[in-house]
Write a protein that holds these residues in place. Structure first.
Motif, PDB file in Angstrom:
ATOM      1  N   ILE A   1       1.893   3.852   6.944  1.00 31.82           N
ATOM      2  CA  ILE A   1       1.502   3.773   5.599  1.00 31.82           C
ATOM      3  C   ILE A   1       0.601   4.320   5.025  1.00 31.82           C
ATOM      4  O   ILE A   1       0.523   5.184   5.404  1.00 31.82           O
ATOM      5  CB  ILE A   1       0.157   2.452   5.722  1.00 31.82           C
ATOM      6  N   ALA A   2       1.472   4.600   3.640  1.00 31.85           N
ATOM      7  CA  ALA A   2       0.710   5.889   3.276  1.00 31.85           C
ATOM      8  C   ALA A   2      -0.404   5.359   2.406  1.00 31.85           C
ATOM      9  O   ALA A   2      -0.744   6.913   2.243  1.00 31.85           O
ATOM     10  CB  ALA A   2       1.779   5.624   1.623  1.00 31.85           C
ATOM     11  N   ALA A   3      -1.400   4.580   2.321  1.00 25.25           N
ATOM     12  CA  ALA A   3      -2.240   4.657   1.762  1.00 25.25           C
ATOM     13  C   ALA A   3      -3.732   5.646   2.552  1.00 25.25           C
ATOM     14  O   ALA A   3      -3.099   5.657   3.735  1.00 25.25           O
ATOM     15  CB  ALA A   3      -2.818   3.957   2.134  1.00 25.25           C
ATOM     16  N   THR A   4      -3.826   6.493   2.373  1.00 25.44           N
ATOM     17  CA  THR A   4      -4.992   7.496   3.057  1.00 25.44           C
ATOM     18  C   THR A   4      -5.509   6.717   4.036  1.00 25.44           C
ATOM     19  O   THR A   4      -6.212   6.868   4.845  1.00 25.44           O
ATOM     20  CB  THR A   4      -4.997   8.210   1.945  1.00 25.44           C
ATOM     21  N   THR A   5      -6.816   5.951   2.922  1.00 24.66           N
ATOM     22  CA  THR A   5      -8.009   4.938   3.925  1.00 24.66           C
ATOM     23  C   THR A   5      -7.399   3.614   4.067  1.00 24.66           C
ATOM     24  O   THR A   5      -7.282   2.929   2.957  1.00 24.66           O
ATOM     25  CB  THR A   5      -8.813   4.838   2.594  1.00 24.66           C
ATOM     26  N   LYS A   6      -7.553   2.981   5.684  1.00 18.88           N
ATOM     27  CA  LYS A   6      -7.094   2.057   6.988  1.00 18.88           C
ATOM     28  C   LYS A   6      -8.100   1.783   7.296  1.00 18.88           C
ATOM     29  O   LYS A   6      -8.775   2.435   8.172  1.00 18.88           O
ATOM     30  CB  LYS A   6      -5.975   2.405   7.793  1.00 18.88           C
ATOM     31  N   VAL A   7      -8.408   0.396   7.435  1.00 16.83           N
ATOM     32  CA  VAL A   7      -9.736   0.501   7.940  1.00 16.83           C
ATOM     33  C   VAL A   7      -9.760  -1.279   8.528  1.00 16.83           C
ATOM     34  O   VAL A   7      -8.873  -1.964   8.274  1.00 16.83           O
ATOM     35  CB  VAL A   7     -11.160  -0.410   7.028  1.00 16.83           C
ATOM     36  N   VAL A   8      -9.838  -1.096   9.592  1.00 21.29           N
ATOM     37  CA  VAL A   8      -9.548  -2.068  10.415  1.00 21.29           C
ATOM     38  C   VAL A   8     -11.091  -2.430  11.019  1.00 21.29           C
ATOM     39  O   VAL A   8     -11.574  -1.851  11.900  1.00 21.29           O
ATOM     40  CB  VAL A   8      -8.710  -1.604  11.970  1.00 21.29           C
TER      41      VAL A   8
ATOM     42  N   ALA B   1       0.730  -1.123   0.246  1.00 18.01           N
ATOM     43  CA  ALA B   1       0.112   0.019  -0.023  1.00 18.01           C
ATOM     44  C   ALA B   1       0.890   0.954  -0.239  1.00 18.01           C
ATOM     45  O   ALA B   1       0.202   1.732   1.411  1.00 18.01           O
ATOM     46  CB  ALA B   1      -1.125   0.213   1.186  1.00 18.01           C
ATOM     47  N   SER B   2       1.094   1.592  -1.508  1.00 21.09           N
ATOM     48  CA  SER B   2       2.363   2.884  -1.278  1.00 21.09           C
ATOM     49  C   SER B   2       1.862   3.590  -1.432  1.00 21.09           C
ATOM     50  O   SER B   2       3.200   4.467  -2.114  1.00 21.09           O
ATOM     51  CB  SER B   2       3.953   1.984  -1.687  1.00 21.09           C
ATOM     52  N   SER B   3       0.541   3.611  -2.006  1.00 15.26           N
ATOM     53  CA  SER B   3       0.099   5.191  -2.893  1.00 15.26           C
ATOM     54  C   SER B   3      -1.198   5.872  -2.211  1.00 15.26           C
ATOM     55  O   SER B   3      -1.873   4.680  -1.289  1.00 15.26           O
ATOM     56  CB  SER B   3      -0.363   5.237  -4.054  1.00 15.26           C
ATOM     57  N   PRO B   4      -0.599   6.979  -1.821  1.00 20.02           N
ATOM     58  CA  PRO B   4      -1.681   7.247  -0.876  1.00 20.02           C
ATOM     59  C   PRO B   4      -3.128   6.723  -1.760  1.00 20.02           C
ATOM     60  O   PRO B   4      -4.628   7.112  -1.035  1.00 20.02           O
ATOM     61  CB  PRO B   4      -1.831   8.739  -1.262  1.00 20.02           C
ATOM     62  N   ASP B   5      -3.841   6.938  -3.070  1.00 20.13           N
ATOM     63  CA  ASP B   5      -5.079   6.167  -3.113  1.00 20.13           C
ATOM     64  C   ASP B   5      -5.362   4.736  -2.482  1.00 20.13           C
ATOM     65  O   ASP B   5      -6.265   4.631  -3.031  1.00 20.13           O
ATOM     66  CB  ASP B   5      -5.000   6.827  -4.771  1.00 20.13           C
ATOM     67  N   ASP B   6      -4.232   3.756  -2.406  1.00 24.12           N
ATOM     68  CA  ASP B   6      -4.391   2.958  -1.610  1.00 24.12           C
ATOM     69  C   ASP B   6      -5.589   2.609  -0.878  1.00 24.12           C
ATOM     70  O   ASP B   6      -5.899   3.221  -0.197  1.00 24.12           O
ATOM     71  CB  ASP B   6      -2.952   2.029  -1.453  1.00 24.12           C
ATOM     72  N   ILE B   7      -6.344   1.499  -0.692  1.00 22.37           N
ATOM     73  CA  ILE B   7      -7.093   1.094   0.627  1.00 22.37           C
ATOM     74  C   ILE B   7      -6.924   0.302   0.911  1.00 22.37           C
ATOM     75  O   ILE B   7      -6.560  -1.445   0.599  1.00 22.37           O
ATOM     76  CB  ILE B   7      -8.903   0.977  -0.134  1.00 22.37           C
ATOM     77  N   VAL B   8      -6.546   0.071   2.659  1.00 27.62           N
ATOM     78  CA  VAL B   8      -5.990  -0.834   3.226  1.00 27.62           C
ATOM     79  C   VAL B   8      -7.215  -1.325   4.626  1.00 27.62           C
ATOM     80  O   VAL B   8      -8.124  -1.019   4.717  1.00 27.62           O
ATOM     81  CB  VAL B   8      -4.815  -0.725   4.103  1.00 27.62           C
ATOM     82  N   PHE B   9      -7.705  -3.010   4.564  1.00 22.91           N
ATOM     83  CA  PHE B   9      -8.321  -3.586   4.965  1.00 22.91           C
ATOM     84  C   PHE B   9      -7.869  -4.003   6.524  1.00 22.91           C
ATOM     85  O   PHE B   9      -6.577  -4.833   5.233  1.00 22.91           O
ATOM     86  CB  PHE B   9      -9.300  -4.329   4.016  1.00 22.91           C
ATOM     87  N   PHE B  10      -7.635  -4.453   7.534  1.00 32.35           N
ATOM     88  CA  PHE B  10      -6.798  -5.244   8.644  1.00 32.35           C
ATOM     89  C   PHE B  10      -7.646  -6.044   9.338  1.00 32.35           C
ATOM     90  O   PHE B  10      -8.740  -5.500  10.164  1.00 32.35           O
ATOM     91  CB  PHE B  10      -5.984  -4.728   9.226  1.00 32.35           C
ATOM     92  N   TYR B  11      -8.252  -7.506   9.252  1.00 35.12           N
ATOM     93  CA  TYR B  11      -9.472  -7.772   9.721  1.00 35.12           C
ATOM     94  C   TYR B  11      -8.805  -9.266  10.641  1.00 35.12           C
ATOM     95  O   TYR B  11      -7.565  -9.660   9.999  1.00 35.12           O
ATOM     96  CB  TYR B  11     -10.249  -8.695   8.253  1.00 35.12           C
ATOM     97  N   PHE B  12      -9.829  -8.628  11.760  1.00 38.64           N
ATOM     98  CA  PHE B  12      -9.333 -10.048  12.798  1.00 38.64           C
ATOM     99  C   PHE B  12     -10.401 -10.196  13.534  1.00 38.64           C
ATOM    100  O   PHE B  12     -11.531  -9.707  14.097  1.00 38.64           O
ATOM    101  CB  PHE B  12      -8.150  -9.115  14.128  1.00 38.64           C
ATOM    102  N   SER B  13      -9.987 -12.029  13.741  1.00 43.58           N
ATOM    103  CA  SER B  13     -11.337 -12.649  13.803  1.00 43.58           C
ATOM    104  C   SER B  13     -10.773 -12.749  15.651  1.00 43.58           C
ATOM    105  O   SER B  13     -10.139 -14.294  15.104  1.00 43.58           O
ATOM    106  CB  SER B  13     -11.998 -13.060  13.496  1.00 43.58           C
ATOM    107  N   GLY B  14     -11.019 -13.130  16.405  1.00 43.04           N
ATOM    108  CA  GLY B  14     -10.230 -14.187  17.474  1.00 43.04           C
ATOM    109  C   GLY B  14     -10.491 -13.461  19.122  1.00 43.04           C
ATOM    110  O   GLY B  14     -11.650 -13.010  19.130  1.00 43.04           O
ATOM    111  N   HIS B  15      -9.798 -13.647  20.112  1.00 47.26           N
ATOM    112  CA  HIS B  15      -9.574 -13.384  21.156  1.00 47.26           C
ATOM    113  C   HIS B  15      -9.049 -11.871  21.758  1.00 47.26           C
ATOM    114  O   HIS B  15      -8.564 -11.474  21.009  1.00 47.26           O
ATOM    115  CB  HIS B  15      -9.279 -13.865  22.699  1.00 47.26           C
TER     116      HIS B  15
END
Length: 335
Positions: free
Chosen positions: A98-105, A39-53
């Motif tokens: 991370i350079a991406a402007t949009t980051k979703v956790v 995700a080296s561009s500001p236009d990228d969108i990053v998703f981080f998904y965690f399922s656990g305790h």
């Protein structure tokens, strides 16, 4: 996985850590190294998904209003030491690189002091296996910085260019915001439920269903925003009387479109023109009778070819005798 199967993200742009792979160090390496490079561009969108305790610990740098850090329990987490978990401070620090402007956790885990994700068995009984966060030790800033440097050294040896976060400022005092959108399964004081009937976490099940079927597209515009997804998951959870309230926070969180066109509403891929229109019958090829349409072997008996005129040639119609006059006898001379 929801991202590759239902949201059209290519597999090479997704990294999955399961079971013993999901250690704190591997999560850090994946975010600080692999994800940061991808995700080296500001236009990228990053998703981080965690399922656990999930659990709590005493806030060590005084940046939490409620005095607690939220912790993700990974494979090697210890019930007595906070630095063996992935803290909300860790995510904030790592995602800030991370350079991406949009980051979703997206977090399908408990944020309650009871400690772990609970199991819903269909009779409103919650099975809890709590961690006593009050007895958990806070690691020193020096220990945290040393661990961070070791992670960065590993990445450097692998040829990854790393912007160091192993500084005292990163671990003490109020950290800078990474402008991360968070979509959580429940409120901080609630537990995140799992259903034996659904065979999933309740949050994950209805989130996937809303995307997979397109049912979360409330306004029918062939796009699903995080706000629509939260509304769909909340409505579905409440309809089944699960006691948790999905939370969505962050800059422009509700309007962020996460799926331009649900996979379920797209036409099925067409492999051949026959799926759209019948295949046109090819026009017969006009060939001379002597070589016309040799049938396929084993389907129609193939006529025998004319033999070569070696033995008995085919009789020909009688030809007129050649007009050749035999030499005429000389007339006798009469003397």
């Amino acid at each position: 996985p929801i991202f590759t199967r239902h949201m059209g993200i290519k597999e090479e742009n997704a990294k999955i850590l399961l079971g013993e792979e999901a250690t704190r160090r591997n999560v850090a390496l994946a975010i600080k190294g692999w994800l940061t490079e991808k995700a080296s561009s500001p236009d990228d969108i990053v998703f981080f998904y965690f399922s656990g305790h999930g659990t709590y610990a005493i806030d060590s740098n005084y940046d939490e209003e409620d005095g607690h850090d939220e912790l993700l329990c990974v494979w090697d987490s210890s019930p007595i030491l906070d630095m063996t978990y992935v803290k909300d401070d860790d995510l904030n620090r790592w995602f800030g690189q991370i350079a991406a402007t949009t980051k979703v956790v997206m977090l399908d885990c408990c944020h309650a002091g009871t400690g772990t994700k609970a199991l819903y068995r269909g009779d409103n009984i919650i099975k809890e296996a709590g961690i006593d966060w009050r007895s958990m030790e806070n690691a020193s800033v020096d220990a945290l910085m040393r661990e961070e440097r070791e992670i960065e050294d590993t990445l450097t040896r692998e040829g990854v260019e790393v912007k160091s976060t192993a500084t005292a400022k990163s671990f003490s005092g109020i950290t800078d915001s990474a402008d991360v959108i968070e979509f959580a399964a429940c409120r901080a004081e609630q537990v995140s439920l799992e259903s034996a009937g659904l065979k999933h976490g309740v949050f994950t099940y209805y989130l996937t269903e809303g995307v997979r079927t397109g049912a979360a597209d409330a306004d029918g515009d062939d796009a699903i925003s995080l706000g629509e997804l939260q509304s769909y998951v909340t409505k579905s959870v409440k309809a089944k009387r699960f006691k948790q309230d999905p939370q969505l926070t962050g800059p422009n969180a509700k309007t962020l479109v996460v799926l331009p066109l649900p996979v379920a509403t797209q036409p099925e891929p067409v492999e051949a023109p026959v799926a759209v229109a019948p295949t046109p019958t090819p026009a017969p090829v006009a060939t001379p009778p002597a070589v016309a349409a040799a049938p396929s072997s084993g389907v129609v008996q193939k006529p025998k070819p004319d033999p070569q005129p070696t033995a008995e040639p085919t009789p020909e119609p009688p030809r007129p005798a050649p007009v050749v006059q035999p030499p005429s006898k000389p007339k006798p001379e009469h003397k």
